[in-house]
Every structure is written in structure tokens, then in C-alpha cells.
Write an enzyme that holds these catalytic residues in place. Structure first.
Site, mmCIF file in Angstrom:
data_model
loop_
_atom_site.group_PDB
_atom_site.id
_atom_site.type_symbol
_atom_site.label_atom_id
_atom_site.label_comp_id
_atom_site.label_asym_id
_atom_site.label_seq_id
_atom_site.Cartn_x
_atom_site.Cartn_y
_atom_site.Cartn_z
ATOM 1 N N ASP A 34 0.819 -1.214 0.000
ATOM 2 C CA ASP A 34 0.000 0.000 0.000
ATOM 3 C C ASP A 34 0.852 1.262 0.000
ATOM 4 O O ASP A 34 0.345 2.353 -0.237
ATOM 5 C CB ASP A 34 -0.923 -0.012 1.222
ATOM 6 C CG ASP A 34 -2.009 1.052 1.147
ATOM 7 O OD1 ASP A 34 -2.604 1.212 0.068
ATOM 8 O OD2 ASP A 34 -2.257 1.722 2.157
ATOM 9 N N SER B 150 -7.794 5.125 -0.384
ATOM 10 C CA SER B 150 -8.115 3.867 -1.071
ATOM 11 C C SER B 150 -9.604 3.561 -0.991
ATOM 12 O O SER B 150 -10.248 3.771 0.044
ATOM 13 C CB SER B 150 -7.338 2.706 -0.443
ATOM 14 O OG SER B 150 -5.948 2.936 -0.488
ATOM 15 N N GLN C 92 -5.406 -1.722 -6.938
ATOM 16 C CA GLN C 92 -6.073 -0.795 -6.016
ATOM 17 C C GLN C 92 -6.771 0.306 -6.796
ATOM 18 O O GLN C 92 -6.272 0.785 -7.810
ATOM 19 C CB GLN C 92 -5.064 -0.175 -5.047
ATOM 20 C CG GLN C 92 -5.676 0.723 -3.983
ATOM 21 C CD GLN C 92 -4.635 1.286 -3.039
ATOM 22 O OE1 GLN C 92 -4.214 2.438 -3.176
ATOM 23 N NE2 GLN C 92 -4.187 0.478 -2.079
#
Length: 235
Positions: free
Chosen positions: A149, A170, A220
Site C-alpha cells: 500500500d 483507497s 487498487q
């Protein structure tokens, strides 16, 4: 990620045994705070099985981590430049102040700290700081989830560095684990953004072991809001 979490409040996890099969099992997890879900996850598990059907992309040819500077070393180099604009100096000091438990060595660093637009692709070597060792593989998967991430959604901003980012978060994050790996060993993180629009950005990522084995694939989507310049009046 339906809602932001609160690090000061305990999290209640609800786990549903969605399916239990001979080869594959699925669990659905809901993380709850203040009576509302803040995170929803579906995890699929498979018994190790051999198959002659196998292939993968080729790992990008890049310098080894031993030949590259760490992110901290690069930041210090830029901060020593007396001609560095105050705007970028503040940004670099903010990055340097973060206590990130990851060792990072960018492969293409010049574009990471300047305002010029660049192709929405990033390459950097990553590993967890400290020693994890030969433990349960799920521990390394959890650490890789944290690593994956870092700076991921920011890849979508590389062609648009002229904009002032007001909000970025996100919406969802998916991971597929292909091969065993050590999260405390150097891995090459290859990130690219094939699309951005409508205040959203999409990014894809691949975590490569040093021996060229594709260990993890990530995807993502996130919200990206930037400051909009007021339209000039035509009157």
C-alpha cells in the site's frame, strides 16, 4: 473500505465461514467500529497443488538494491541543495519525518521528487525493516500487504504533478499471492497506473523476488481529488 477507521477505538471482527472445500476455502471478514463496517474482506485459501499449466511475466531489468540509494539518502541529498524550492523542501521534510517500517530504494528516483510530469510507473526495491525469519508464511503475507500500500495510489499522480492534491484515499485493495517469499528480503515493487478519471485512479502492482519469481500481484482503486482552478469569466 466503506469508512475511515479510528486507531483509538477497538475493532470488532466478524468472520463468516463462506465456503470450506477440499482445495479451496473462503472466509468473509467484516471489521466494525462504532457499530458500522469500516472494512470488508473476502479471503480465499488453497491447498498447495502442482500443475503443468504455469507462466508469468518477466521481471524488469533493474540495478540491484546494493547499487541504489535509500529513500532517506536521496531526500538528504535533495535537502542539501540550496536552490531547492521551499515548497518541495517542506514535502521532503514531511516524508522524512514519517516513521515507516520499510526499507525503500527507488530505481527511478529523479522523477519522484520533482514537479515534472512523468509516465505513471514506479519501480523500487522494498523490504521490511528488521528480521522476521522463517516463520508462518501468513506473517510474510500480512507484512507484504502493508508494504504493497506504500506509495501505490500515488503512481496515478505522476502525470499530474502540477495539481495540488486535496484528498486521496483507497476505495479497495486486492492481492493475489503466487509464490512463497520473505518480506524481510529485498523485493522489486513494480507499480503502474493504466487509468485515472472521474476523481478516481486505478493502479496495478507486482512484487518480484530477487530471483525473478513473481510473488504477489496487487490492484487498487482510490479517490483522488485535486484543487480545481476557477474558470475565468468570458464576460
Amino acid at each position: 473500505f466503506p469508512a475511515p477507521g479510528d486507531p483509538k477505538v477497538p475493532v470488532l471482527y466478524e468472520v463468516e465461514r463462506t465456503r470450506t472445500g477440499r482445495s479451496f476455502s473462503v472466509r468473509s471478514v467484516k471489521a466494525i467500529q462504532h457499530g458500522k463496517p469500516i472494512f470488508i474482506c473476502q479471503a480465499s485459501f488453497q491447498l498447495v497443488q502442482e500443475s503443468p499449466v504455469q507462466h508469468q511475466f518477466s521481471m524488469p531489468a533493474v540495478p540491484p538494491p546494493e547499487e541504489l540509494l535509500t529513500q532517506e539518502e536521496l531526500i538528504n541529498t535533495f535537502l542539501q541543495n540550496p536552490n531547492l524550492a521551499e515548497r518541495y523542501r517542506k514535502q521532503l521534510n514531511k516524508i522524512e519525518a514519517k516513521d515507516v517500517p520499510i526499507d525503500i530504494k527507488p530505481v527511478n528516483p529523479p522523477g519522484m521528487f520533482f514537479s515534472e510530469a512523468q509516465e505513471p510507473k514506479l519501480l523500487f526495491w522494498v523490504r521490511a525493516r528488521g528480521y522476521i525469519g522463517e516463520c508462518d508464511s501468513k506473517v510474510h503475507c500480512c507484512v507484504a500487504a502493508y508494504i504493497s500500500d506504500y506509495a501505490f495510489l500515488g503512481t496515478a499522480l505522476l502525470p499530474h504533478r502540477q495539481h495540488d492534491v486535496k484528498f486521496m484515499v483507497s476505495l479497495d485493495h486486492s492481492m493475489w499471492f503466487h509464490a512463497p517469499f520473505r518480506a524481510d528480503h529485498w523485493m522489486l515493487y513494480e507499480c503502474e497506473s493504466p487509468w485515472a478519471g472521474g476523481c478516481r485512479g486505478l493502479v496495478h502492482g507486482r512484487l518480484w523476488r530477487r530471483d525473478g519469481v513473481l510473488a504477489v500481484t496487487c490492484a487498487q482503486e482510490g479517490v483522488i481529488r485535486v484543487a480545481q482552478k476557477p474558470e475565468s469569466s468570458k464576460l
